[in-house]
Design an enzyme around this catalytic site. Structure first.
Site, PDB file in Angstrom:
ATOM      1  N   SER A 186      35.818  42.317  41.191  1.00 13.65           N
ATOM      2  CA  SER A 186      36.121  41.080  41.910  1.00 13.65           C
ATOM      3  C   SER A 186      36.978  41.412  43.108  1.00 13.65           C
ATOM      4  CB  SER A 186      36.863  40.106  40.992  1.00 13.65           C
ATOM      5  OG  SER A 186      38.208  40.525  40.863  1.00 13.65           O
ATOM      6  N   LYS A 187      37.297  40.382  43.865  1.00 13.74           N
ATOM      7  CA  LYS A 187      38.072  40.591  45.094  1.00 13.74           C
ATOM      8  C   LYS A 187      39.431  41.240  44.835  1.00 13.74           C
ATOM      9  CE  LYS A 187      35.879  37.301  48.129  1.00 13.74           C
ATOM     10  NZ  LYS A 187      35.731  35.893  48.379  1.00 13.74           N
ATOM     11  N   ARG A 188      39.934  41.087  43.596  1.00 12.42           N
ATOM     12  CA  ARG A 188      41.208  41.742  43.257  1.00 12.42           C
ATOM     13  C   ARG A 188      41.126  43.251  43.467  1.00 12.42           C
ATOM     14  NH1 ARG A 188      42.131  42.224  38.294  1.00 12.42           N
ATOM     15  NH2 ARG A 188      40.101  41.445  37.633  1.00 12.42           N
ATOM     16  N   GLY A 219      39.404  44.755  45.791  1.00 11.98           N
ATOM     17  CA  GLY A 219      39.109  45.124  47.182  1.00 11.98           C
ATOM     18  C   GLY A 219      37.850  44.407  47.645  1.00 11.98           C
TER      19      GLY A 219
END
Ligand code: GLU
Length: 318
Positions: free
Chosen positions: A244-246, A248
Site C-alpha cells: 500500500s501507499k505506506r 511508498g
C-alpha cells in the site's frame, strides 16, 4: 486447440496500481508466448467511481510499459443489454428468482445472522413466491432484483497456479445478479463478457478467488465451459503486509515520473511472483516472452523490493 484469448480487465476507479500492471503484464506475456490474443476490457460499470481520467491513466501506464493489446479497449458499460439478457435467461430457465426484499429487510436479516454468530445467507423468502404473486408485485411497480439459485453442491476447479480449489455451494449465498435498475452485478457482467469475448484463460489477482465459485456456477447456468483460472498471488510490502501507499509509491505513473526506465520496471514486475525457472534476473523482452508459462507463477506472495527495482534500473541504464 484454439489459440488462447486472455484479457486484462481493470476498473477505472483509480490509478494503475503496480499489482494491476503486473496482472496486465502476465496476460500479455501469456498471449505473446502462446501466440494468443490479449484483450483489454475497461470495467466501467461502477458509474460513480469510474472516470475517463482514470481510463486514460491506465492506458498511458500500459503504453509506457510496452504492454499492448490485440483487441479493445472494450468498455463493459456498453454491454449492459447483454448482461441483462443473460440474467433474464437464467431467470426464465428457473435458475434464478425475483427478489422483492428491501434494503431494510436484508439489513435486518444480516443483523440477525450477525447476532447469532453465523455467516449471512439470504433466507430465500422470495424464492417461494408464486409466479402470480411475482407478476402482481411487478405490475404494481415494486422494485426487484434477480437472485441466482446457488446449489448446495461442491464447486471445484483446477487453478493453474494453486492447484485444486473447492468451495461448498451450501456455504455460498443466493447472490444478486441483476439490480433493480437492471444493471448487472460484477460477477454476472464478467462472466457474460468473458463468454462473449471467448476468453480461454482468466489470469487475475487472487483476491478474486472467492468470486470464482459464483462465476463457475454462472458459466454452468449459461451452459458454458468455464475458462482456465490462474490466480496470481498478492504483492506485499517488505513488512509482509499487503502493498500500500505506506510502503511508498504504488502507482505505475509515480515510477514513470521518477524517471524509471520502462524496461527495468517491466522486468521487475515480471519477476514479482513469476520465475523463469533459471536463476536469472535480467530478462530482455524476447527472453521473457519465450520463458513465460503459467507453471512458473509462484503460489506464495511476492515482496515488492524497491532496492531491487533500483538495482535493476541501474543495470538497464548501464
Ligand atoms: N475489474 C476487476 C478488477 O479490477 C477485474 C475482474 C477480473 O479480472 O475478473 O479487479
Amino acid at each position: 486447440m484454439t489459440s488462447p484469448r486472455v484479457r486484462f480487465a481493470p476498473s477505472p476507479t483509480g490509478y494503475l496500481h503496480v499489482g494491476g500492471a503486473r496482472t496486465a503484464l502476465f496476460n500479455w506475456l501469456y498471449a505473446r508466448h502462446t501466440g494468443g490474443s490479449h484483450i483489454l476490457r475497461i470495467e466501467d460499470t461502477d458509474r460513480e467511481r469510474s472516470t475517463e481520467e482514470h481510463t486514460r491513466v491506465i492506458l498511458d501506464g500500459l503504453g509506457w510499459l510496452g504492454i499492448t493489446w490485440d483487441e479493445g479497449p472494450y468498455f463493459q458499460g456498453e454491454y449492459a443489454a447483454r448482461h441483462q439478457a443473460d440474467a433474464e435467461r437464467i431467470l426464465a430457465e428457473g435458475k434464478a428468482y425475483r427478489c422483492f426484499c428491501t434494503r431494510e429487510e436484508l439489513d435486518a436479516q444480516r443483523a440477525k445472522a450477525e447476532a447469532a454468530g453465523v455467516g449471512f445467507r439470504y433466507d430465500r423468502r422470495c424464492m417461494s413466491l408464486s409466479p402470480a404473486e411475482t407478476n402482481r408485485r411487478m405490475q404494481a411497480g415494486s422494485p426487484s432484483t434477480i437472485r441466482f439459485v446457488m446449489g448446495d453442491e461442491e464447486i471445484a476447479w483446477e487453478d493453474a497456479v494453486h492447484g485444486r480449489i473447492s468451495f461448498q455451494g451450501r456455504d455460498l449465498d443466493d447472490f444478486v445478479i441483476l439490480r433493480s435498475d437492471n444493471s448487472a452485478i460484477y460477477n454476472l457482467a464478467v462472466v457474460s463478457d468473458d463468454i462473449a469475448m471467448r476468453i480461454t484463460h482468466v489470469i487475475r489477482g487472487d483476491d478474486h478467488i472467492s468470486n470464482t465459485p459464483k462465476q463457475i456456477a454462472l458459466y454452468r447456468a449459461l451452459g458454458q465451459e468455464h475458462p482456465v483460472f490462474a490466480h496470481v498471488p498478492m504483492i506485499l510490502g517488505p513488512d509482509g503486509k499487503k502493498l500500500s501507499k505506506r510502503h511508498g509509491a504504488t502507482a505505475v505513473g509515480d515510477y514513470q515520473d521518477q524517471g524509471m526506465l520502462p524496461a527495468a520496471m517491466r522486468n521487475f514486475l515480471a519477476l514479482l511472483g513469476w520465475s523463469p525457472g533459471e536463476d536469472r534476473e535480467i530478462l530482455p523482452e524476447e527472453e521473457m516472452v519465450r520463458l513465460f508459462t503459467l507453471d512458473g507463477i509462484q503460489k506464495k506472495s511476492a515482496v515488492f523490493d524497491t532496492t531491487k527495482l533500483e538495482w535493476m534500473n541501474g543495470q538497464y541504464l548501464s
